[in-house]
Design an enzyme around this catalytic site. Structure first.
Site, PDB file in Angstrom:
ATOM      1  N   GLU A  82      -0.960  -8.675   4.979  1.00  0.00           N
ATOM      2  CA  GLU A  82      -0.812  -8.784   6.450  1.00  0.00           C
ATOM      3  C   GLU A  82      -2.164  -8.696   7.149  1.00  0.00           C
ATOM      4  O   GLU A  82      -2.257  -8.963   8.337  1.00  0.00           O
ATOM      5  CB  GLU A  82       0.161  -7.724   6.971  1.00  0.00           C
ATOM      6  CG  GLU A  82      -0.391  -6.313   7.146  1.00  0.00           C
ATOM      7  CD  GLU A  82      -0.528  -5.529   5.851  1.00  0.00           C
ATOM      8  OE1 GLU A  82      -0.285  -6.100   4.767  1.00  0.00           O
ATOM      9  OE2 GLU A  82      -0.892  -4.336   5.932  1.00  0.00           O
TER      10      GLU A  82
ATOM     11  N   HIS B   5      -3.405  -5.679   1.040  1.00  0.00           N
ATOM     12  CA  HIS B   5      -2.753  -5.893   2.332  1.00  0.00           C
ATOM     13  C   HIS B   5      -2.711  -7.365   2.722  1.00  0.00           C
ATOM     14  O   HIS B   5      -3.603  -7.839   3.428  1.00  0.00           O
ATOM     15  CB  HIS B   5      -3.523  -5.135   3.427  1.00  0.00           C
ATOM     16  CG  HIS B   5      -3.364  -3.656   3.381  1.00  0.00           C
ATOM     17  ND1 HIS B   5      -2.377  -2.993   4.055  1.00  0.00           N
ATOM     18  CD2 HIS B   5      -4.076  -2.712   2.730  1.00  0.00           C
ATOM     19  CE1 HIS B   5      -2.483  -1.693   3.830  1.00  0.00           C
ATOM     20  NE2 HIS B   5      -3.501  -1.493   3.030  1.00  0.00           N
TER      21      HIS B   5
ATOM     22  N   CYS C  52       0.846  -1.197   0.000  1.00  0.00           N
ATOM     23  CA  CYS C  52       0.000   0.000   0.000  1.00  0.00           C
ATOM     24  C   CYS C  52       0.885   1.252   0.000  1.00  0.00           C
ATOM     25  O   CYS C  52       1.551   1.517  -0.971  1.00  0.00           O
ATOM     26  CB  CYS C  52      -0.964  -0.047   1.186  1.00  0.00           C
ATOM     27  SG  CYS C  52      -2.395   1.021   0.953  1.00  0.00           S
TER      28      CYS C  52
END
Lengths: 79, 223
Positions: free
Chosen positions: B197, B195, B87
């Protein structure tokens, strides 16, 4: 010395912001607006000895992203 | 395997990134502050997290790309150290010149925050070798400036060299050729808008991001 740096998107790069502003102008009833491009104006106050090369380097290294943007430097005379 | 997560002023996914790396590797990564002039020695893996570094002033990622620590990241990338930018981290990597192109305002002008399908285009890379070729995974996006732009010659080169790692299954932001993530020429730097994560544990609503960390950490531990 006052310097104005105009940064705008290169021709051919889509400008969603400009398109939205264009649409809003039409919504307000303004006719005859063919296109809108939104750019950025950066005003610098620099030493009179600052060279054109240094100003160009400032633009290329940070103030403009040369992948998508062009810049134009306008020097204003010291008061 | 020695990993580090860089925090810039305005980063807000740095903790999530550190947790993901720790969950998969079993070891907490080092935390590095943007103003640090030097990176810790002997790093194998550097992660640049999401967020709004420097308030997105000037352009997303532009200020962070010039911060002291990035000189070390650029040097590490040149040595072949694995670098992941997610990002805002992707935006920083393009602004720093480690990846080609630029991330522009989303075509629809709005901030997009939802889970989207992603297609794994290249499953041979350091970061994607635990995915199947063409696998479609579900990963959250949360960005305002994720509209990938590069000129046609650059896009052709990226595609020809297998450097498009991920494409959007639905083009949510106007990215050229649906590009969601790209690799550098050496294959050791990956930038992506979604994302991974945020898709590590069942409580996240999905675990499709886990294989990305397993890929890179597994490769580095084996090396």
């Amino acid at each position: 010395m006052k310097v104005r740096i105009f940064v705008n998107l290169k021709p051919g790069v889509l400008d969603p912001q400009g398109r939205a502003v264009h649409h809003a102008l039409e919504g307000l009833g303004f006719e005859g607006v063919a296109d809108v491009r939104v750019g950025r104006l950066i005003e610098l106050d620099v030493a009179d000895s600052t060279t054109d090369e240094a100003l160009d380097e400032m633009c290329r290294k940070l103030l403009a992203n040369m992948v998508i943007e062009n810049y134009r430097v306008e020097k204003l005379e010291s008061a | 395997m020695r990993a580090a997560v860089i925090t810039f002023p305005g980063s807000n996914c740095d903790r999530d990134m550190a947790v993901a790396i720790e969950k998969v590797s079993g070891k907490a990564p080092l935390r590095v502050w943007h103003g640090d002039a030097e990176l810790p020695q002997g790093l194998d893996f550097i992660a640049l997290p999401g967020g709004f570094s420097y308030g997105d002033y000037l352009r997303s990622g532009a200020m962070a790309a010039k911060s002291p620590v990035m000189q070390g990241v650029i040097a590490a990338a040149a040595r072949g150290v694995a670098v992941l930018g997610v990002c805002n981290g992707f935006q920083v990597l393009t602004e720093a010149g480690l990846l080609p192109g630029a991330l522009m305002r989303n075509a629809g002008q709005t901030f997009i925050c939802r889970t989207v399908p992603l297609k794994v285009e290249n499953n041979q890379s350091l970061f994607t070798n635990r995915y199947a070729a063409g696998q479609v995974i579900q990963i959250p996006v949360a960005h305002h400036d994720g509209n990938y732009f590069a000129d046609d010659a650059t896009l052709d080169r990226l595609e020809g060299d297998g450097r498009v790692a991920f494409r959007f299954g639905e083009n949510c932001n106007g990215s050229r050729r649906d590009i969601a993530g790209i690799l550098n020429a050496g294959g050791n730097v990956l930038g992506m808008m979604p994302h991974p994560e945020r898709a590590i544990e069942q409580d996240h609503g999905g675990t499709d991001g886990r294989a990305l960390f397993e890929s890179v950490i597994g490769s580095l531990v084996a090396a």
